[in-house]
Design a protein around this motif. Structure first.
Motif, PDB file in Angstrom:
ATOM      1  N   LEU A 179       0.807  -1.198   0.000  1.00 51.41           N
ATOM      2  CA  LEU A 179       0.000   0.000   0.000  1.00 51.41           C
ATOM      3  C   LEU A 179       0.848   1.259   0.000  1.00 51.41           C
ATOM      4  N   GLN A 180       2.118   1.126   0.294  1.00 44.62           N
ATOM      5  CA  GLN A 180       3.014   2.265   0.177  1.00 44.62           C
ATOM      6  C   GLN A 180       3.053   2.774  -1.257  1.00 44.62           C
ATOM      7  N   ARG A 181       2.809   1.895  -2.196  1.00 52.40           N
ATOM      8  CA  ARG A 181       2.785   2.331  -3.597  1.00 52.40           C
ATOM      9  C   ARG A 181       1.674   3.350  -3.817  1.00 52.40           C
ATOM     10  N   LEU A 182       0.530   3.145  -3.157  1.00 47.54           N
ATOM     11  CA  LEU A 182      -0.546   4.114  -3.269  1.00 47.54           C
ATOM     12  C   LEU A 182      -0.110   5.452  -2.696  1.00 47.54           C
ATOM     13  N   GLU A 183       0.569   5.403  -1.559  1.00 46.85           N
ATOM     14  CA  GLU A 183       1.070   6.623  -0.947  1.00 46.85           C
ATOM     15  C   GLU A 183       2.047   7.331  -1.875  1.00 46.85           C
ATOM     16  N   ALA A 184       2.936   6.548  -2.474  1.00 45.99           N
ATOM     17  CA  ALA A 184       3.941   7.140  -3.370  1.00 45.99           C
ATOM     18  C   ALA A 184       3.267   7.821  -4.552  1.00 45.99           C
ATOM     19  N   VAL A 185       2.299   7.154  -5.157  1.00 49.54           N
ATOM     20  CA  VAL A 185       1.599   7.730  -6.316  1.00 49.54           C
ATOM     21  C   VAL A 185       0.859   8.997  -5.903  1.00 49.54           C
ATOM     22  N   ARG A 186       0.246   8.978  -4.738  1.00 47.44           N
ATOM     23  CA  ARG A 186      -0.477  10.152  -4.248  1.00 47.44           C
ATOM     24  C   ARG A 186       0.458  11.346  -4.090  1.00 47.44           C
ATOM     25  N   GLY A 187       1.613  11.102  -3.497  1.00 46.74           N
ATOM     26  CA  GLY A 187       2.575  12.179  -3.310  1.00 46.74           C
ATOM     27  C   GLY A 187       3.108  12.720  -4.622  1.00 46.74           C
ATOM     28  N   ILE A 213       8.323  -3.319 -11.758  1.00 49.45           N
ATOM     29  CA  ILE A 213       9.731  -3.068 -12.087  1.00 49.45           C
ATOM     30  C   ILE A 213       9.990  -1.563 -12.185  1.00 49.45           C
ATOM     31  N   GLY A 214      10.973  -1.089 -11.458  1.00 45.49           N
ATOM     32  CA  GLY A 214      11.381   0.306 -11.506  1.00 45.49           C
ATOM     33  C   GLY A 214      10.500   1.266 -10.736  1.00 45.49           C
ATOM     34  N   PHE A 215       9.452   0.745 -10.070  1.00 36.80           N
ATOM     35  CA  PHE A 215       8.523   1.635  -9.369  1.00 36.80           C
ATOM     36  C   PHE A 215       9.229   2.448  -8.288  1.00 36.80           C
ATOM     37  N   LYS A 216       9.995   1.778  -7.472  1.00 33.94           N
ATOM     38  CA  LYS A 216      10.656   2.458  -6.354  1.00 33.94           C
ATOM     39  C   LYS A 216      11.582   3.562  -6.850  1.00 33.94           C
ATOM     40  N   GLN A 217      12.311   3.272  -7.921  1.00 36.58           N
ATOM     41  CA  GLN A 217      13.270   4.240  -8.448  1.00 36.58           C
ATOM     42  C   GLN A 217      12.565   5.453  -9.066  1.00 36.58           C
ATOM     43  N   ILE A 218      11.413   5.221  -9.704  1.00 39.20           N
ATOM     44  CA  ILE A 218      10.719   6.291 -10.411  1.00 39.20           C
ATOM     45  C   ILE A 218       9.779   7.082  -9.501  1.00 39.20           C
ATOM     46  N   LEU A 219       8.991   6.380  -8.711  1.00 41.15           N
ATOM     47  CA  LEU A 219       7.946   7.038  -7.923  1.00 41.15           C
ATOM     48  C   LEU A 219       8.100   6.888  -6.411  1.00 41.15           C
ATOM     49  N   GLY A 220       9.053   6.105  -5.980  1.00 41.09           N
ATOM     50  CA  GLY A 220       9.192   5.821  -4.552  1.00 41.09           C
ATOM     51  C   GLY A 220       9.317   7.053  -3.675  1.00 41.09           C
ATOM     52  N   TRP A 221       9.924   8.118  -4.204  1.00 42.26           N
ATOM     53  CA  TRP A 221      10.111   9.332  -3.418  1.00 42.26           C
ATOM     54  C   TRP A 221       8.802   9.976  -3.000  1.00 42.26           C
ATOM     55  N   GLY A 222       7.706   9.607  -3.689  1.00 40.42           N
ATOM     56  CA  GLY A 222       6.413  10.201  -3.359  1.00 40.42           C
ATOM     57  C   GLY A 222       5.955   9.912  -1.945  1.00 40.42           C
ATOM     58  N   CYS A 223       6.473   8.835  -1.334  1.00 42.99           N
ATOM     59  CA  CYS A 223       6.096   8.497   0.044  1.00 42.99           C
ATOM     60  C   CYS A 223       6.475   9.610   1.020  1.00 42.99           C
ATOM     61  N   TRP A 224       7.535  10.347   0.698  1.00 44.96           N
ATOM     62  CA  TRP A 224       7.974  11.420   1.580  1.00 44.96           C
ATOM     63  C   TRP A 224       7.008  12.603   1.532  1.00 44.96           C
ATOM     64  N   VAL A 225       6.344  12.773   0.413  1.00 46.13           N
ATOM     65  CA  VAL A 225       5.433  13.906   0.233  1.00 46.13           C
ATOM     66  C   VAL A 225       4.002  13.544   0.620  1.00 46.13           C
ATOM     67  N   ALA A 226       3.653  12.265   0.529  1.00 49.93           N
ATOM     68  CA  ALA A 226       2.269  11.826   0.706  1.00 49.93           C
ATOM     69  C   ALA A 226       1.589  12.340   1.971  1.00 49.93           C
TER      70      ALA A 226
END
Length: 348
Positions: free
Chosen positions: A9-17, A270-283
């Motif tokens: 579910l962190q992926r949802l947070e990352a995308v949101r951020g 594949i590559g999600f963390k590298q591309i969008l993972g930083w969004g968790c910090w903003v979410a």
């Protein structure tokens, strides 16, 4: 919640951020590059995520009644929104003796606002921030969700939402209006609900879960395309940012986003963390950033002429961050202390 669930579910947070930052960047850079011209599509991402999150976090508490559900949604939305209106009024100093100001303020507080320059027969335009158009939809989707989830049999819910959306699209062709718009956008949001249920039941979402909402969204897009064809035949221009193409663009965007998400899941992210993972910090502050970046940063001018332009923009950015932190991470948690705590990873 299991640790594995939190990680997924962190992926949802990352995308949101990421989506919130993307919209803010799109509004901040006047000479938009093509890569920043999909802010409307980013809002559709919010709709899909919102439906997922509300179902995931609220489904088990619906038996507590509408008052409990409404209180949670009200505090979540208005705790930040009311602060924004107060701060923006103090900074922008609008004419508070103007009837138009109070009409806009009242309409926005009642969640009746929309994107006036892009859609016909809008009840009231957005106040201070054009991004608030989507809040109008979010709020009423929350209100639609409760009676549908509690009064209809689950196996009928998606069909009722989808058929209602298609019928609303037909009425919208005859006479564009705010209620029809809400109803044919709602199946986008409801698709998130469908996916959340599949995730809870099988710990994954696959193409089979998308079939029914997908069919209704395609049907709605075909209906709306009639209006676009009529517009072109009548001598109108193709303008993807305004009616009648904007509404069709939103529905098509939802179909593309759903397909892209399911395909990426199939590829094991594949590559999600590298591309969008930083969004968790903003979410954690993404909601405040989304609704306040225009008046507090992009359109801010209260220091103009007093300090260096670069320092001025940096000050506005700092103000935006402080406002977002104070409202989302300090005020909101205090207000929601009513015996209910949503899972951190799906806070909405």
């Amino acid at each position: 919640m299991r640790i594995g669930d939190k990680m997924k579910l962190q992926r949802l947070e990352a995308v949101r951020g990421v989506a919130a930052v993307y919209v803010a960047l799109g509004h901040s850079i006047s000479s938009k590059a093509l890569i920043l011209s999909f802010g409307q599509e980013a809002v559709i991402v919010f709709f899909l995520l919102s439906g997922f999150v509300i179902e995931y976090s609220s489904a088990k508490t619906l038996d507590r009644g509408f008052k409990y559900y409404f209180q949670k949604r009200f505090i979540r939305i208005y705790s930040v929104l009311l602060c924004l209106f107060l701060v923006a009024t103090l900074l922008e100093k609008p004419s508070i003796t103007s009837l138009n100001f109070w009409k806009q303020l009242g309409g926005n507080l009642l969640m009746l606002q929309d994107f006036e320059s892009g859609k016909p027969n809008v009840i009231v335009p957005t106040l201070f921030a054009s991004a608030l158009w989507s809040l109008h939809y979010e709020w009423w989707f929350y209100m639609f969700y409760f009676p549908i989830a509690t009064k209809l049999k689950r196996e009928k819910q998606t069909f009722v939402v989808g058929i209602t959306g298609m019928f609303a699209a037909i009425t919208y062709l005859i006479y564009p209006n705010a209620i029809s718009r809400l109803l044919f956008y709602f199946p986008i949001w409801w698709t998130g609900v469908v996916f959340a249920r599949a995730y809870v039941q099988r710990n994954k979402v696959d193409w089979r879960n998308a079939v029914v909402p997908f069919v209704f969204l395609i049907g709605t897009s075909l209906i709306l395309s009639i209006g676009c064809i009529q517009h072109i035949i009548g001598g109108g221009r193709f303008t993807p940012g305004i009616h009648p193409f904007l509404e069709l663009r939103h529905i098509i965007a939802s179909l593309i986003i759903i397909c892209a998400a399911l395909a990426w899941q199939k590829a094991r992210w594949i590559g999600f963390k590298q591309i969008l993972g930083w969004g968790c910090w903003v979410a954690p502050i993404s909601y405040a950033i989304y609704i306040s970046h225009q008046p507090l940063f992009v359109d801010a001018h209260y220091l103009k002429g007093y300090i260096n332009p670069i320092a001025e923009k940096l000050f506005y950015l700092l103000g935006l961050i402080l406002f977002s932190w104070a409202t989302e991470l300090w005020l909101y948690p205090k207000l929601k202390k009513t015996g209910y705590t949503a899972p951190l990873m799906v806070r909405h």
